[in-house]
Design an enzyme around this catalytic site. Sequence first.
Site, short mmCIF file in Angstrom:
data_model
loop_
_atom_site.label_atom_id
_atom_site.label_comp_id
_atom_site.label_asym_id
_atom_site.label_seq_id
_atom_site.Cartn_x
_atom_site.Cartn_y
_atom_site.Cartn_z
N ASP A 177 0.83 -1.21 0.00
CA ASP A 177 0.00 0.00 0.00
C ASP A 177 0.87 1.26 0.00
O ASP A 177 1.75 1.40 0.83
CB ASP A 177 -0.86 -0.05 1.27
N HIS A 192 -0.48 4.56 -0.08
CA HIS A 192 -1.22 5.77 0.33
C HIS A 192 -0.49 6.45 1.48
O HIS A 192 -0.51 5.96 2.61
CB HIS A 192 -2.65 5.39 0.73
C1 B12 Z 1 -4.82 9.71 -3.29
C2 B12 Z 1 -5.27 8.28 -3.48
C3 B12 Z 1 -4.43 7.41 -4.15
C4 B12 Z 1 -3.03 7.79 -4.60
C5 B12 Z 1 -2.10 7.71 -3.39
C6 B12 Z 1 -0.96 8.69 -3.48
C7 B12 Z 1 -0.06 8.56 -2.28
N1 B12 Z 1 1.16 8.14 -2.48
O1 B12 Z 1 -0.49 8.83 -1.18
C8 B12 Z 1 -2.75 6.73 -5.70
C9 B12 Z 1 -3.21 7.32 -7.01
C10 B12 Z 1 -1.32 6.24 -5.83
C11 B12 Z 1 -3.72 5.63 -5.28
C12 B12 Z 1 -3.59 4.35 -5.71
C13 B12 Z 1 -4.50 3.34 -5.42
N2 B12 Z 1 -5.68 3.49 -4.77
CO1 B12 Z 1 -6.15 5.03 -3.92
N3 B12 Z 1 -6.96 6.62 -3.16
C14 B12 Z 1 -6.53 7.84 -2.99
C15 B12 Z 1 -7.64 8.69 -2.34
C16 B12 Z 1 -8.31 9.49 -3.43
C17 B12 Z 1 -7.19 9.64 -1.25
C18 B12 Z 1 -6.31 9.01 -0.15
C19 B12 Z 1 -5.86 10.07 0.79
O2 B12 Z 1 -4.73 10.55 0.70
N4 B12 Z 1 -6.73 10.48 1.70
C20 B12 Z 1 -6.50 11.54 2.66
C21 B12 Z 1 -5.94 10.93 3.98
C22 B12 Z 1 -5.71 12.03 4.99
O3 B12 Z 1 -6.87 10.00 4.48
P1 B12 Z 1 -6.60 8.47 4.70
O4 B12 Z 1 -5.50 8.00 3.86
O5 B12 Z 1 -7.87 7.74 4.60
O6 B12 Z 1 -6.09 8.40 6.23
C23 B12 Z 1 -6.89 8.85 7.31
C24 B12 Z 1 -7.85 7.79 7.85
O7 B12 Z 1 -8.05 6.71 6.99
C25 B12 Z 1 -7.31 7.40 9.15
N5 B12 Z 1 -6.45 6.23 9.28
C26 B12 Z 1 -5.48 5.79 8.48
N6 B12 Z 1 -4.83 4.77 9.05
C27 B12 Z 1 -5.39 4.53 10.22
C28 B12 Z 1 -5.11 3.61 11.21
C29 B12 Z 1 -5.86 3.58 12.37
C30 B12 Z 1 -5.57 2.59 13.42
C31 B12 Z 1 -6.92 4.53 12.51
C32 B12 Z 1 -7.76 4.50 13.71
C33 B12 Z 1 -7.18 5.45 11.52
C34 B12 Z 1 -6.42 5.45 10.39
O8 B12 Z 1 -6.57 8.50 9.57
C35 B12 Z 1 -5.98 9.14 8.46
C36 B12 Z 1 -5.80 10.59 8.77
O9 B12 Z 1 -7.02 11.22 9.00
C37 B12 Z 1 -8.56 7.59 -1.75
C38 B12 Z 1 -10.04 7.96 -1.66
C39 B12 Z 1 -10.34 8.79 -0.46
N7 B12 Z 1 -10.98 9.86 -0.67
O10 B12 Z 1 -9.92 8.42 0.66
C40 B12 Z 1 -8.33 6.42 -2.70
C41 B12 Z 1 -8.50 5.02 -2.20
C42 B12 Z 1 -7.89 4.88 -0.80
N8 B12 Z 1 -7.69 4.16 -3.18
C43 B12 Z 1 -8.27 3.10 -3.44
C44 B12 Z 1 -7.70 2.15 -4.34
C45 B12 Z 1 -8.54 0.93 -4.65
C46 B12 Z 1 -6.44 2.35 -4.92
C47 B12 Z 1 -5.72 1.38 -5.83
C48 B12 Z 1 -5.71 -0.08 -5.39
C49 B12 Z 1 -6.29 1.39 -7.24
C50 B12 Z 1 -6.78 2.69 -7.67
N9 B12 Z 1 -8.09 2.88 -7.60
O11 B12 Z 1 -6.02 3.50 -8.12
C51 B12 Z 1 -4.28 1.94 -5.85
C52 B12 Z 1 -3.43 1.19 -4.84
C53 B12 Z 1 -1.99 1.61 -4.87
C54 B12 Z 1 -1.24 0.98 -3.77
N10 B12 Z 1 -0.42 -0.02 -4.05
O12 B12 Z 1 -1.38 1.37 -2.66
C55 B12 Z 1 -9.58 2.90 -2.74
C56 B12 Z 1 -9.52 1.87 -1.64
C57 B12 Z 1 -10.77 1.02 -1.63
C58 B12 Z 1 -10.95 0.17 -0.46
N11 B12 Z 1 -10.06 0.09 0.54
O13 B12 Z 1 -11.99 -0.42 -0.39
C59 B12 Z 1 -9.96 4.37 -2.29
C60 B12 Z 1 -10.75 4.42 -0.98
C61 B12 Z 1 -10.74 5.01 -3.44
C62 B12 Z 1 -12.05 4.31 -3.68
N12 B12 Z 1 -13.11 4.79 -3.06
O14 B12 Z 1 -12.10 3.38 -4.42
N13 B12 Z 1 -4.72 6.11 -4.48
#
Ligand code: B12
Lengths: 462, 139
Positions: free
Chosen positions: B15, B17
């Site tokens: 992963d 992200h």
């Molecule tokens: C940007 C992004 C990407 C970028 C990442 C760039 C980078 N290097 O960071 C790129 C384009 C590379 C990417 C690729 C992929 N992505 Co993407 N991506 C996103 C996106 C749009 C935003 C992620 C983000 O940065 N969010 C902002 C941060 C602040 O939030 P966060 O990561 O969720 O973290 C917060 C919480 O989750 C929480 N949290 C995190 N960890 C933990 C742990 C604990 C214990 C707790 C309590 C809370 C917690 O706290 C964090 C801070 O507030 C999301 C959709 C979305 N809106 O979330 C999809 C998303 C995460 N991706 C998804 C997918 C499927 C992929 C890919 C597999 C295929 C694709 N669709 O492109 C690939 C996988 C690549 C890989 N090997 O990892 C899916 C995951 C689906 C799922 N899990 O069911 C999402 C949800 C989009 C969707 N709705 O389909 N992605």
Amino acid sequence: MRPILLIDFGSTYTKVTAVDVENAKLLGSAAAYTTVQTDVNDGLANAVTRLEEQTGKLDFAERYACSSAAGGLRMIASGLVPELTAEAAKCASLGAGAKVVKTYSFELTEDDAAEILAAKPDIFLLVGGTDGGNKACILNNAHVLAEAGGSFPIVIAGNRNAARECERILAGREVYVCENVMPKFGTLNIEPAQQRIRDIFLNRIVRAKGLTKASELISGILMPTPSAFLAAMRLLADGTKAQSGIGELIAVDVGGATTDVYSIADGMPDHPGTILKGLPEPYVKRTVEGDVGMRYSIHGIVDAAGLDTVAAISGLAAERVKELVDFLGTHTDTLPNTPELETLDEALAGCAIRTAVTRHAGRIEETYTMMGLAYAQTGKNLMNVERLVVTGGSLIHTKNTGKIASYALYDPKDTASLKPRKAELLVDRKYILAAMGLLSEHYPEAALTIMKEELENDGLAE
Amino acid sequence: MSNQKKLVIGVIGADVHAVGNKILYHAFTDAGFEVINLGVMVSQEEYIAAAIESNADAIVVSSLYGQGELDCRGMREKCDEAGLEGILLYVGGNIVIGKQPFDEVEKRFKAMGFNRAFPPGTPPETTIEALKEDLHVEG
Ligand code: B12
């Protein structure tokens, strides 16, 4: 100015090099058998006599020596997790010019204690835990060492919150406390421990190995030979304030028992998005392959490369390779004095270089994501290093140095290995590098000028 | 010596992200924890090795890309094996694919030995409160 004599007490040969510092010129070099059993001065005198046969009588102003005689600086290290503090301990010891007999991880056992005692290390490096981190392991290991006995000095360079307690556990032993080799997770801090190891080498080990007799005549035994070699490579790469170096480099020393690889390079990834994994890599890095050498460790070369590969490269039949390798492994003095042995030695040297440089260099892993490729790099990226320095009998005494050395380069069959794409080849034909490392302690300008002059440029290896 | 509690954090598996991980690092540090951040693409072994050396109190696993369940399997057993018996294990992010009822997802991760599993969109404050409670931190 009167000339300076540089001496390398090797396990087999005592090599001497005379230098005119003022004009930055090599006056000559010679070698004779090392005589540790009787008096090291005998071997030294013989070598100097041979030297003066070439140069005429010389009146030396200063004499400096390095030594790998009597087994070199033999160390054992112990850490906690194999890939973390145990690796940091090994890295620190190798960088200090030591021969690392063994590295232990996790808690030492009674059996380990017996093994350590029997191995009679010159120095034991005790580490484990980040500062404020795990204490249990290093404390246990201090207890095991205290109970085991022995008289070797112990350098404590682990969790600072356990260091003094370790010292108390080891009361009565020669113990030195220094900064943690890994104070924070992912941070290497090996210089303080290395400095301590060098001090112990100078003050204690040189005496214990019967080299003090020589030191009366010598201005100083400065360091273990690999440490001198490392100093030379660092100077050659980085240069001095007044004189530029040649830039990042890799050096390979293929010996009879081991193959040493040095890199002076930052090793950072090519792609900006690459994720770095594992322990951070030191800019100046030395690795030693104890199972890869042209005679004592000849079987290790074949084990790593595969008999068929050695046969294919040499053009000899596999059975014949096996026969000859068995022979050379037991008749370690054999020189490649037939055409057959010559081609075999060249193939073996190539395989030795490939194995040792592959183990030294980092690797890259590709992960496919739907958005394209992601890269994770472990170890140093040496693909952009453009200079390759080689030394060791099998590379110096052959016309095919370039062909053999090219095995250090990037291999299209192993694209994950981050070895140099192409490199300018520099050959240490006169065996002067350890001497230049010694010289660099006091006369870096002269040492650098001489290396640039004397290292033979063998063109481009591709 | 400080009584700061130590956390090892990172994004598991293949992963990449990276954004949430950075936010969590700052949030946990500001909340008074010592945080060892392993970044993205972290293997189970890497979390465990870092936790051993640093004598960590908890491992906080993030998984965003949907393969969390596969990546987290066997982690508790490996911790036990490595002498980290009883270490606090959290997981959060988007830990499974698509929209599944979270109480079932939570049940599965708890059965794997995670002390807590958090649903998508959990704010850092919630995690910090849980950590303070489980690690008996005042305030
Ligand atoms: C940007 C992004 C990407 C970028 C990442 C760039 C980078 N290097 O960071 C790129 C384009 C590379 C990417 C690729 C992929 N992505 Co993407 N991506 C996103 C996106 C749009 C935003 C992620 C983000 O940065 N969010 C902002 C941060 C602040 O939030 P966060 O990561 O969720 O973290 C917060 C919480 O989750 C929480 N949290 C995190 N960890 C933990 C742990 C604990 C214990 C707790 C309590 C809370 C917690 O706290 C964090 C801070 O507030 C999301 C959709 C979305 N809106 O979330 C999809 C998303 C995460 N991706 C998804 C997918 C499927 C992929 C890919 C597999 C295929 C694709 N669709 O492109 C690939 C996988 C690549 C890989 N090997 O990892 C899916 C995951 C689906 C799922 N899990 O069911 C999402 C949800 C989009 C969707 N709705 O389909 N992605």
